[in-house]
Design a protein around this motif. Structure first.
Motif, PDB file in Angstrom:
ATOM      1  N   GLY A 104       0.815  -1.203   0.000  1.00  0.00           N
ATOM      2  CA  GLY A 104       0.000   0.000   0.000  1.00  0.00           C
ATOM      3  C   GLY A 104       0.850   1.256   0.000  1.00  0.00           C
ATOM      4  O   GLY A 104       2.038   1.224   0.346  1.00  0.00           O
ATOM      5  N   PRO A 105       0.261   2.399  -0.340  1.00  0.00           N
ATOM      6  CA  PRO A 105       1.023   3.634  -0.499  1.00  0.00           C
ATOM      7  C   PRO A 105       1.629   4.171   0.786  1.00  0.00           C
ATOM      8  O   PRO A 105       2.607   4.932   0.731  1.00  0.00           O
ATOM      9  CB  PRO A 105       0.004   4.615  -1.073  1.00  0.00           C
ATOM     10  N   HIS A 106       1.063   3.800   1.921  1.00  0.00           N
ATOM     11  CA  HIS A 106       1.563   4.294   3.200  1.00  0.00           C
ATOM     12  C   HIS A 106       2.090   3.178   4.099  1.00  0.00           C
ATOM     13  O   HIS A 106       2.354   3.400   5.283  1.00  0.00           O
ATOM     14  CB  HIS A 106       0.467   5.084   3.924  1.00  0.00           C
ATOM     15  N   ASP A 107       2.245   1.985   3.534  1.00  0.00           N
ATOM     16  CA  ASP A 107       2.807   0.880   4.307  1.00  0.00           C
ATOM     17  C   ASP A 107       4.304   1.090   4.520  1.00  0.00           C
ATOM     18  O   ASP A 107       4.973   1.777   3.742  1.00  0.00           O
ATOM     19  CB  ASP A 107       2.582  -0.451   3.583  1.00  0.00           C
ATOM     20  N   ASP A 108       4.831   0.482   5.575  1.00  0.00           N
ATOM     21  CA  ASP A 108       6.264   0.611   5.867  1.00  0.00           C
ATOM     22  C   ASP A 108       7.112  -0.003   4.756  1.00  0.00           C
ATOM     23  O   ASP A 108       6.732  -1.001   4.138  1.00  0.00           O
ATOM     24  CB  ASP A 108       6.604  -0.096   7.187  1.00  0.00           C
ATOM     25  N   ILE A 109       8.270   0.605   4.527  1.00  0.00           N
ATOM     26  CA  ILE A 109       9.311  -0.017   3.711  1.00  0.00           C
ATOM     27  C   ILE A 109      10.139  -0.899   4.637  1.00  0.00           C
ATOM     28  O   ILE A 109      10.667  -0.424   5.651  1.00  0.00           O
ATOM     29  CB  ILE A 109      10.213   1.039   3.049  1.00  0.00           C
ATOM     30  N   LEU A 110      10.261  -2.174   4.298  1.00  0.00           N
ATOM     31  CA  LEU A 110      10.986  -3.122   5.130  1.00  0.00           C
ATOM     32  C   LEU A 110      12.387  -3.330   4.575  1.00  0.00           C
ATOM     33  O   LEU A 110      12.546  -3.800   3.437  1.00  0.00           O
ATOM     34  CB  LEU A 110      10.246  -4.458   5.182  1.00  0.00           C
ATOM     35  N   LEU A 111      13.407  -2.989   5.349  1.00  0.00           N
ATOM     36  CA  LEU A 111      14.775  -3.228   4.926  1.00  0.00           C
ATOM     37  C   LEU A 111      15.083  -4.712   5.075  1.00  0.00           C
ATOM     38  O   LEU A 111      15.029  -5.256   6.184  1.00  0.00           O
ATOM     39  CB  LEU A 111      15.756  -2.417   5.773  1.00  0.00           C
ATOM     40  N   PRO A 112      15.382  -5.405   3.979  1.00  0.00           N
ATOM     41  CA  PRO A 112      15.633  -6.841   4.085  1.00  0.00           C
ATOM     42  C   PRO A 112      16.918  -7.135   4.840  1.00  0.00           C
ATOM     43  O   PRO A 112      17.804  -6.272   4.956  1.00  0.00           O
ATOM     44  CB  PRO A 112      15.745  -7.288   2.624  1.00  0.00           C
ATOM     45  N   ARG A 113      17.033  -8.314   5.375  1.00  0.00           N
ATOM     46  CA  ARG A 113      18.248  -8.714   6.082  1.00  0.00           C
ATOM     47  C   ARG A 113      19.454  -8.567   5.156  1.00  0.00           C
ATOM     48  O   ARG A 113      19.413  -8.988   3.998  1.00  0.00           O
ATOM     49  CB  ARG A 113      18.126 -10.155   6.571  1.00  0.00           C
ATOM     50  N   GLY A 114      20.506  -7.989   5.659  1.00  0.00           N
ATOM     51  CA  GLY A 114      21.714  -7.795   4.875  1.00  0.00           C
ATOM     52  C   GLY A 114      21.712  -6.553   4.013  1.00  0.00           C
ATOM     53  O   GLY A 114      22.695  -6.277   3.320  1.00  0.00           O
ATOM     54  N   SER A 115      20.637  -5.772   4.066  1.00  0.00           N
ATOM     55  CA  SER A 115      20.563  -4.573   3.236  1.00  0.00           C
ATOM     56  C   SER A 115      21.499  -3.491   3.743  1.00  0.00           C
ATOM     57  O   SER A 115      21.519  -3.182   4.941  1.00  0.00           O
ATOM     58  CB  SER A 115      19.139  -4.023   3.219  1.00  0.00           C
ATOM     59  N   VAL A 116      22.262  -2.905   2.828  1.00  0.00           N
ATOM     60  CA  VAL A 116      23.123  -1.766   3.168  1.00  0.00           C
ATOM     61  C   VAL A 116      22.922  -0.612   2.192  1.00  0.00           C
ATOM     62  O   VAL A 116      23.508   0.457   2.364  1.00  0.00           O
ATOM     63  CB  VAL A 116      24.622  -2.159   3.155  1.00  0.00           C
ATOM     64  N   ALA A 117      22.058  -0.805   1.166  1.00  0.00           N
ATOM     65  CA  ALA A 117      21.962   0.210   0.112  1.00  0.00           C
ATOM     66  C   ALA A 117      20.553   0.281  -0.471  1.00  0.00           C
ATOM     67  O   ALA A 117      20.349   0.191  -1.677  1.00  0.00           O
ATOM     68  CB  ALA A 117      22.974  -0.088  -0.994  1.00  0.00           C
ATOM     69  N   THR A 118      19.564   0.445   0.401  1.00  0.00           N
ATOM     70  CA  THR A 118      18.185   0.548  -0.076  1.00  0.00           C
ATOM     71  C   THR A 118      17.879   1.994  -0.439  1.00  0.00           C
ATOM     72  O   THR A 118      18.101   2.920   0.338  1.00  0.00           O
ATOM     73  CB  THR A 118      17.196   0.018   0.971  1.00  0.00           C
ATOM     74  N   ASP A 119      17.346   2.174  -1.636  1.00  0.00           N
ATOM     75  CA  ASP A 119      17.209   3.481  -2.274  1.00  0.00           C
ATOM     76  C   ASP A 119      15.737   3.751  -2.592  1.00  0.00           C
ATOM     77  O   ASP A 119      14.909   2.853  -2.646  1.00  0.00           O
ATOM     78  CB  ASP A 119      18.037   3.463  -3.571  1.00  0.00           C
ATOM     79  N   TRP A 120      15.439   5.008  -2.880  1.00  0.00           N
ATOM     80  CA  TRP A 120      14.102   5.465  -3.240  1.00  0.00           C
ATOM     81  C   TRP A 120      14.069   5.790  -4.736  1.00  0.00           C
ATOM     82  O   TRP A 120      15.076   6.160  -5.331  1.00  0.00           O
ATOM     83  CB  TRP A 120      13.735   6.709  -2.435  1.00  0.00           C
ATOM     84  N   GLU A 121      12.890   5.679  -5.345  1.00  0.00           N
ATOM     85  CA  GLU A 121      12.710   6.071  -6.743  1.00  0.00           C
ATOM     86  C   GLU A 121      11.236   6.413  -6.975  1.00  0.00           C
ATOM     87  O   GLU A 121      10.407   5.506  -7.078  1.00  0.00           O
ATOM     88  CB  GLU A 121      13.120   4.957  -7.719  1.00  0.00           C
ATOM     89  N   VAL A 122      10.901   7.693  -7.068  1.00  0.00           N
ATOM     90  CA  VAL A 122       9.533   8.070  -7.406  1.00  0.00           C
ATOM     91  C   VAL A 122       9.317   7.834  -8.902  1.00  0.00           C
ATOM     92  O   VAL A 122      10.159   8.179  -9.722  1.00  0.00           O
ATOM     93  CB  VAL A 122       9.235   9.533  -7.025  1.00  0.00           C
ATOM     94  N   GLU A 123       8.195   7.177  -9.230  1.00  0.00           N
ATOM     95  CA  GLU A 123       7.934   6.840 -10.628  1.00  0.00           C
ATOM     96  C   GLU A 123       6.454   7.002 -10.968  1.00  0.00           C
ATOM     97  O   GLU A 123       5.578   6.757 -10.137  1.00  0.00           O
ATOM     98  CB  GLU A 123       8.367   5.393 -10.926  1.00  0.00           C
ATOM     99  N   LEU A 124       6.215   7.400 -12.202  1.00  0.00           N
ATOM    100  CA  LEU A 124       4.864   7.454 -12.742  1.00  0.00           C
ATOM    101  C   LEU A 124       4.445   6.047 -13.143  1.00  0.00           C
ATOM    102  O   LEU A 124       5.103   5.404 -13.960  1.00  0.00           O
ATOM    103  CB  LEU A 124       4.829   8.396 -13.948  1.00  0.00           C
TER     104      LEU A 124
END
Length: 278
Positions: A104-124
């Protein structure tokens, strides 16, 4: 129309916003906002003001259900390609997100185990409303049901350093927020002239316009339809403008507690909180 889906308890129901922004229940008209509803004609001529008002605050679900394919176009903004130091592609770069990434649009972003470089990208986002196979660029937009905001959340190490396709860094749980609404195409006069922004912790990171797309929405649909049939309810993420964390010096990535806010002109706002996956 601004179509949406919302949770009431554990169940998801279809809804629509009226002219005042009030949530109205659509379950008497269609069972869900999905490919079948978008092609049935049941939504044509609906008297929104006659629908029952949904009382209370409801958690929003992804704005389209039963997604068959979640297709994504990479490196599709000229200024983002420049930021990434990569050449303009000759054809649209295609990768897929797993449908299990949809949230959903307001659900949490979950950082997966081992993640060190999770990024954002707004897209149409583009939602297909009519079967498309071997369609021309001139008729491609006839196959669109509407548009939405997508956050193409990306784990860059998974994407680039774990042997394989980009899909590995794009498909983690919660990496595909869609919504808040599916805005029908009659409300968007020119999808190639929409402003996009993304803020992290109140700081503006991305500012762009869909007029900087290398391949237009019509070109993307025509190209994809040469290789696969696009079905109603399929979702296409059309690329991101500059300002992603990977392009910064030094790179900047998401961490637990961060707040991400994405907005596209006429399509609404997403807000997510970042947390570690359990």
């Amino acid at each position: 129309m601004k179509l949406l889906r919302y949770y009431d308890g554990d169940s998801v129901y279809p809804g629509v916003l009226d002219a005042k922004g009030t949530l109205r229940a659509l379950s008497s008209v269609v069972p869900d906002i999905d490919g079948a509803a978008l092609t049935s004609g049941a939504l044509d001529g609906v008297d929104v003001d006659a629908l029952p008002i949904v009382q209370g605050e409801m958690r929003l679900a992804p704005c389209v259900g039963g997604v068959g394919k979640f297709l994504c176009i990479g490196l599709n903004y000229s200024d983002h390609a420049e930021e990434a130091g990569m050449p303009i592609p000759e054809h649209p770069i295609l990768f897929l997100k797993a449908n299990s990434a949809i949230s959903g649009p307001h659900d949490d972003i979950l950082l997966p185990r081992g993640s060190v470089a999770t990024d954002w990208e707004v897209e149409l986002g583009v939602v297909i409303g009519k079967t498309a196979k071997y369609v021309s660029e001139a008729t491609a937009l006839d196959h669109v049901a509407g548009y939405c905001v997508i956050n193409d959340v990306s784990e860059r190490d998974f994407q680039t350093k774990r042997t394989g396709q980009w899909t590995k860094g794009k498909s983690c749980d919660s990496f595909g927020p869609i919504g808040p609404w599916l805005v029908t195409k009659d409300e968007i006069s020119d999808p190639q002239n929409l402003g996009l922004t993304c803020d992290v912790n109140g700081e503006r990171m991305q500012t762009g316009s869909s007029d900087k797309m290398i391949f237009t929405i019509a070109q993307i649909i025509a190209h994809l339809s040469e290789m696969m049939t696009l079905h109603p309810g399929d979702v296409i993420a059309t690329g991101t403008p500059p300002g992603v964390g990977m392009g910064m010096t030094p790179p900047k990535y998401l961490k637990p507690g961060d707040k991400v806010r994405l907005e596209i002109e006429g399509l609404g706002v997403q807000v997510q909180t970042v947390r570690a996956d359990d």
